[in-house]
Design an enzyme around this catalytic site. Structure first.
Site, PDB file in Angstrom:
ATOM      1  N   ARG A   1      36.809  43.773  56.312  1.00 32.81           N
ATOM      2  CA  ARG A   1      35.611  43.297  55.608  1.00 32.81           C
ATOM      3  C   ARG A   1      35.928  42.078  54.776  1.00 32.81           C
ATOM      4  NH1 ARG A   1      37.936  42.648  51.636  1.00 32.81           N
ATOM      5  NH2 ARG A   1      38.600  44.091  50.020  1.00 32.81           N
TER       6      ARG A   1
ATOM      7  N   GLU B   1      33.023  41.824  42.726  1.00 32.15           N
ATOM      8  CA  GLU B   1      34.457  42.134  42.814  1.00 32.15           C
ATOM      9  C   GLU B   1      34.898  42.970  41.624  1.00 32.15           C
ATOM     10  OE1 GLU B   1      36.098  42.202  45.704  1.00 32.15           O
ATOM     11  OE2 GLU B   1      35.747  40.049  45.888  1.00 32.15           O
ATOM     12  N   HIS B   2      35.636  44.020  41.932  1.00 28.99           N
ATOM     13  CA  HIS B   2      36.115  44.977  40.925  1.00 28.99           C
ATOM     14  C   HIS B   2      34.943  45.658  40.217  1.00 28.99           C
ATOM     15  CE1 HIS B   2      40.432  44.296  41.315  1.00 28.99           C
ATOM     16  NE2 HIS B   2      40.115  43.049  41.592  1.00 28.99           N
TER      17      HIS B   2
ATOM     18  N   ASP C   1      33.134  48.113  42.196  1.00 25.51           N
ATOM     19  CA  ASP C   1      32.861  49.382  42.913  1.00 25.51           C
ATOM     20  C   ASP C   1      33.344  50.604  42.136  1.00 25.51           C
ATOM     21  OD1 ASP C   1      35.567  48.815  43.523  1.00 25.51           O
ATOM     22  OD2 ASP C   1      35.383  49.280  45.672  1.00 25.51           O
TER      23      ASP C   1
ATOM     24  N   SER D   1      41.052  44.055  53.971  1.00 24.17           N
ATOM     25  CA  SER D   1      40.905  45.495  54.108  1.00 24.17           C
ATOM     26  C   SER D   1      41.454  46.063  55.417  1.00 24.17           C
ATOM     27  CB  SER D   1      39.423  45.836  54.001  1.00 24.17           C
ATOM     28  OG  SER D   1      39.250  46.691  52.969  1.00 24.17           O
ATOM     29  N   SER D   2      42.659  45.630  55.743  1.00 23.89           N
ATOM     30  CA  SER D   2      43.291  46.185  56.936  1.00 23.89           C
ATOM     31  C   SER D   2      43.511  47.688  56.762  1.00 23.89           C
ATOM     32  CB  SER D   2      44.624  45.488  57.194  1.00 23.89           C
ATOM     33  OG  SER D   2      45.438  45.529  56.046  1.00 23.89           O
TER      34      SER D   2
ATOM     35  N   ASP E   1      35.477  49.231  50.573  1.00 28.52           N
ATOM     36  CA  ASP E   1      36.086  48.861  51.857  1.00 28.52           C
ATOM     37  C   ASP E   1      35.781  49.897  52.930  1.00 28.52           C
ATOM     38  OD1 ASP E   1      37.065  46.991  50.131  1.00 28.52           O
ATOM     39  OD2 ASP E   1      39.136  47.699  50.193  1.00 28.52           O
TER      40      ASP E   1
ATOM     41  N   TYR F   1      46.203  46.574  39.885  1.00 32.07           N
ATOM     42  CA  TYR F   1      44.922  47.210  40.245  1.00 32.07           C
ATOM     43  C   TYR F   1      44.675  48.482  39.428  1.00 32.07           C
ATOM     44  CZ  TYR F   1      41.039  48.791  43.145  1.00 32.07           C
ATOM     45  OH  TYR F   1      39.800  49.208  43.576  1.00 32.07           O
TER      46      TYR F   1
HETATM   47  C1  GLA Z   1      40.268  46.352  46.743  1.00 32.49           C
HETATM   48  C2  GLA Z   1      39.774  47.795  46.683  1.00 32.49           C
HETATM   49  C3  GLA Z   1      38.252  47.849  46.592  1.00 32.49           C
HETATM   50  C4  GLA Z   1      37.719  46.947  45.474  1.00 32.49           C
HETATM   51  C5  GLA Z   1      38.343  45.547  45.573  1.00 32.49           C
HETATM   52  C6  GLA Z   1      37.971  44.681  44.404  1.00 32.49           C
HETATM   53  O1  GLA Z   1      39.867  45.767  47.942  1.00 32.49           O
HETATM   54  O2  GLA Z   1      40.192  48.505  47.815  1.00 32.49           O
HETATM   55  O3  GLA Z   1      37.823  49.168  46.409  1.00 32.49           O
HETATM   56  O4  GLA Z   1      37.936  47.521  44.221  1.00 32.49           O
HETATM   57  O5  GLA Z   1      39.761  45.618  45.639  1.00 32.49           O
HETATM   58  O6  GLA Z   1      36.617  44.420  44.398  1.00 32.49           O
END
Ligand code: GLA
Length: 390
Positions: free
Chosen positions: A36, A42-43, A45, A136-137, A182, A232
């Site tokens: 995806r 961003e950040h 979810d 998002s592999s 993701d 993270y």
């Molecule tokens: C990574 C996480 C997601 C999301 C993004 C940041 O991709 O897997 O869940 O938190 O970072 O938006």
């Protein structure tokens, strides 16, 4: 100048041939799930907020066959995966995480599969999603594997529960406390649409992206800083602390006014993190509206604000991503550009006029101090069962 994305049929054939070579028989089942790119949000979810990703034409494919017994054997064709690229384990005794790391994603999915027990099987994995590139592999591997298991032993077909099970697998077996974005879009992605996902209600609205005069360009910085793993969980904790300090279940419930009123009680870092999240949630909803009405300049402006906020308030960008965004924004016809995904490397996403693609790629190449890879992408379908062409 942009890299071509390999066709799914080509990936299936490569995996089929490997299966025959490795196991001396034909595989019977196949499934795939996409990577995806997140357009904005961003950040947000894991703060119950909004995100707006789209599924990519790059996918992970799993082919295989059920076994009698409880033994599993999996081979990955991914050259960037850690060694060994073949694992054997017993489902009843051996579902713990360990090495190689790539197998942990599979073990996590098996552990959380919603129609246990999973019978033994043999499988081969192949992927066109760049590994560790912020596209998002890992979620595409998890969801492809879950979809493969659904064919061996069907669950109830609940798609949101499927995404959550894959997310849980990543938490428990890969040790990454990721949000739901993701896996959600890898399951529910829709061709020609981005998804505006409400991560509190777990509902998604498709946002059409059909305009052929518009292009979504992904630029891979081809860097990954070691901070990406450790920072993270720290960000997640800081957000949870901020929500507690504001007396909220999550930052989704907080307003900027409430944050300003609490400013004196919060340390500077917590304040900055919360400010990014609250504003980013608003930006994402606004961007979805703007995209629907074709107000691309507005979408682009929100994307740039998002990037600046991720750089200055959330502090998850890096010099390479900032360089790529700055270079893209210098080209006429570019509406907006931002880092996408977790940060500290990986990719940027740029929204631009189709007729500006070539000059944008050339300009970024000229300006970037590293070696970038480019993908022109279109919104694609989520996970699917596949068949073998004869
Ligand atoms: C990574 C996480 C997601 C999301 C993004 C940041 O991709 O897997 O869940 O938190 O970072 O938006």
């Amino acid at each position: 100048m942009a890299s071509a994305v390999r066709a799914v049929s080509e990936l299936v054939e490569e995996a089929r041939l490997k299966f025959v070579q490795e196991f001396g028989e034909e595989p019977q089942l196949a499934a795939c799930a996409p990577g995806r790119v997140n357009l904005i949000g961003e950040h947000t979810d894991y703060n119950d907020g909004f995100v707006m990703p789209m599924a990519l034409p790059m996918v992970t494919v799993v082919v295989g066959k059920q076994n009698s017994g409880h033994d599993v054997c999996i081979v990955t064709l991914n050259e960037d995966a850690d060694q060994p690229r073949r694992v054997d384990f017993n489902l009843q005794t051996d579902l713990v995480s360990g090495k190689p790391r790539w197998a942990n994603y599979v073990k996590g999915v098996i552990h959380h599969y919603r129609a246990p027990p999973v019978p033994g099987f043999r499988a081969v994995i192949v992927s066109s999603v760049p590994l560790g590139g912020g596209l998002s592999s890992s979620a595409s591997l998890e969801v492809a594997f879950y979809s493969f298991l659904q064919q061996i032993k069907p669950d109830d077909g609940n798609e949101v529960a499927k995404a959550i099970a894959c997310q849980q697998g990543e938490h428990s077996h890969a040790g990454v406390p990721c949000g739901i974005m993701d896996q959600f879009v890898a399951v529910l992605g829709k061709k020609d649409h981005a998804l505006l996902i409400d991560c509190r209600s777990m509902e998604a609205k498709p946002v059409p992206l059909l305009d052929t005069s518009l292009v979504i360009l992904i630029t891979n910085s081809n860097v990954k800083h070691s901070l990406s793993g450790s920072e993270y969980p720290t960000r997640r904790r800081q957000c949870e602390q901020a929500a507690v300090s504001l007396g909220k279940v999550s930052l989704r419930e907080a307003t900027l006014k409430e944050l300003e009123e609490a400013k004196d009680r919060l340390d500077e870092v917590t304040y900055k993190r919360a400010c990014h999240v609250i504003e980013e949630i608003q930006r994402t909803e606004q961007a979805a509206e703007a995209l629907k009405s074709g107000a691309y300049k507005e979408v682009g402006k929100l994307m740039v604000e998002s990037h600046n906020s991720l750089r200055d308030l959330y502090e998850v960008s890096c010099p390479e991503l900032d360089e790529l965004v700055a270079a893209a924004l210098e080209v006429e016809g570019v509406f907006g550009s931002r880092m996408t995904g977790g940060g500290f490397g990986g990719c940027t996403v740029t929204l631009l006029q189709a007729n500006a693609v070539d000059k944008t790629i050339s300009h970024i190449k000229e300006q970037y101090s590293g070696n970038a890879t480019f993908y022109i992408t279109t919104p694609s379908e989520g996970a699917q069962a596949l068949s073998f062409s004869s």
